[in-house]
Motif scaffolding. Structure first.
Motif, PDB file in Angstrom:
ATOM      1  N   TYR A  36      51.391  42.136  31.466  1.00 54.34           N
ATOM      2  CA  TYR A  36      51.076  42.939  32.647  1.00 54.34           C
ATOM      3  C   TYR A  36      50.375  42.095  33.714  1.00 54.34           C
ATOM      4  O   TYR A  36      50.576  42.300  34.918  1.00 54.34           O
ATOM      5  N   PHE A  37      49.567  41.154  33.295  1.00 56.91           N
ATOM      6  CA  PHE A  37      48.771  40.342  34.223  1.00 56.91           C
ATOM      7  C   PHE A  37      49.440  39.015  34.585  1.00 56.91           C
ATOM      8  O   PHE A  37      48.879  38.237  35.348  1.00 56.91           O
ATOM      9  N   GLU A  39      51.896  37.828  36.441  1.00 55.82           N
ATOM     10  CA  GLU A  39      52.238  37.376  37.786  1.00 55.82           C
ATOM     11  C   GLU A  39      51.385  38.055  38.857  1.00 55.82           C
ATOM     12  O   GLU A  39      51.812  38.195  39.998  1.00 55.82           O
ATOM     13  N   MET A  40      50.184  38.443  38.501  1.00 58.91           N
ATOM     14  CA  MET A  40      49.309  39.123  39.443  1.00 58.91           C
ATOM     15  C   MET A  40      48.759  38.194  40.515  1.00 58.91           C
ATOM     16  O   MET A  40      48.526  38.610  41.648  1.00 58.91           O
ATOM     17  N   ASP A  41      48.520  36.950  40.162  1.00 59.72           N
ATOM     18  CA  ASP A  41      47.948  36.005  41.117  1.00 59.72           C
ATOM     19  C   ASP A  41      48.457  34.615  40.774  1.00 59.72           C
ATOM     20  O   ASP A  41      48.459  34.217  39.606  1.00 59.72           O
ATOM     21  N   LEU A 160      45.086  48.315  34.034  1.00 61.84           N
ATOM     22  CA  LEU A 160      44.285  48.234  35.253  1.00 61.84           C
ATOM     23  C   LEU A 160      42.809  48.523  34.996  1.00 61.84           C
ATOM     24  O   LEU A 160      41.950  48.178  35.805  1.00 61.84           O
ATOM     25  N   ILE A 199      42.339  37.942  39.073  1.00 59.25           N
ATOM     26  CA  ILE A 199      43.192  39.101  39.351  1.00 59.25           C
ATOM     27  C   ILE A 199      42.433  40.273  39.952  1.00 59.25           C
ATOM     28  O   ILE A 199      43.025  41.334  40.189  1.00 59.25           O
ATOM     29  N   SER A 202      43.963  41.878  43.124  1.00 62.88           N
ATOM     30  CA  SER A 202      45.220  42.574  42.828  1.00 62.88           C
ATOM     31  C   SER A 202      44.970  43.861  42.061  1.00 62.88           C
ATOM     32  O   SER A 202      45.639  44.875  42.293  1.00 62.88           O
ATOM     33  N   LEU A 203      44.008  43.832  41.157  1.00 63.55           N
ATOM     34  CA  LEU A 203      43.648  45.048  40.426  1.00 63.55           C
ATOM     35  C   LEU A 203      43.195  46.141  41.387  1.00 63.55           C
ATOM     36  O   LEU A 203      43.602  47.298  41.264  1.00 63.55           O
ATOM     37  N   ARG A 206      46.173  47.659  43.305  1.00 69.93           N
ATOM     38  CA  ARG A 206      47.034  48.494  42.462  1.00 69.93           C
ATOM     39  C   ARG A 206      46.344  49.800  42.082  1.00 69.93           C
ATOM     40  O   ARG A 206      46.962  50.859  42.049  1.00 69.93           O
TER      41      ARG A 206
END
Length: 213
Positions: A36-37, A39-41, A160, A199, A202-203, A206
């Protein structure tokens, strides 16, 4: 031993990128969670190899896989596994070997949940241990997750809440006389704390989009 509760504070993002290699015992749940994480950053590069059905996913099997796939450009290696004992407790010497190897390598560490990864998932949603019997059994935690949260842990949105999981699991963390996480404890928060600074922005975006506080 009870670890004192600390006030969790959001860490500042690092300036440099980090490459992290995560080997997970679970063939589905753990793999989906960390993916889940992935490609977040762009500053954090997570490598999570999938464990195939024909591969050895015991603690020692994970250790061998980590040794085989580690490269010089990886900043950290994490081995994520459960303490869930079998009938003869054959996992104990395997876990001790992982601890020995991790202690001998500065960039290696292990993240253990007792008895299962669902302990970590549970603390995304709740700040207390379940008040039920047989917490040493993995099925108890899986059942409690589904009973308390319709549909159980949703891998599409509940990751998240990783900051809540860090706070809750840390505040409830205990170790036994051998220095291992006690029943109902997980130190996956150590790995999560390494990922979170990269992240956090980005968290927040989202969570805002989904209306999650």
């Amino acid at each position: 031993m009870v670890i004192p509760v600390r006030q969790y504070r959001r860490q500042q993002p690092f300036r440099d990128a980090k490459k992290v290699f995560i080997v997970c015992e679970g063939r589905k749940r753990e793999f989906q969670y960390f993916r889940y994480f992935q490609e977040m950053d762009s500053r954090i590069d997570l490598h999570i190899p999938e464990v195939r059905q024909d591969e050895d996913n015991s603690p020692l099997g994970l250790l061998r896989k980590a040794c085989e796939l580690e490269t010089e450009d990886i900043d950290q290696v994490w081995i994520v596994f459960d303490r869930d004992p079998d009938l003869l407790d054959t996992r104990k010497p395997q876990i001790e070997e992982i601890r020995r190897v991790c202690n001998s390598r500065a960039s290696w560490d292990g993240a253990v949940s007792n008895p299962c990864f669902e302990v970590w998932l549970f603390y995304h949603l709740f700040d207390h241990m379940p008040n039920v019997d047989r917490l040493e059994e993995s099925e108890t935690w899986r059942r409690e997750l589904h009973a308390r949260e319709p549909g159980g842990f949703d891998s599409r949105r509940h990751p998240l809440l990783i900051e809540s999981a860090i706070r809750n699991s840390f505040s409830l963390f205990h170790t036994n006389q051998h220095g291992e996480p006690d029943v109902g404890s997980t130190d996956v928060f150590k790995l999560a704390e390494q990922i979170l600074p990269f992240i956090s922005d980005s968290l927040a975006f989202r969570k805002a989009d989904l209306g999650i506080e």
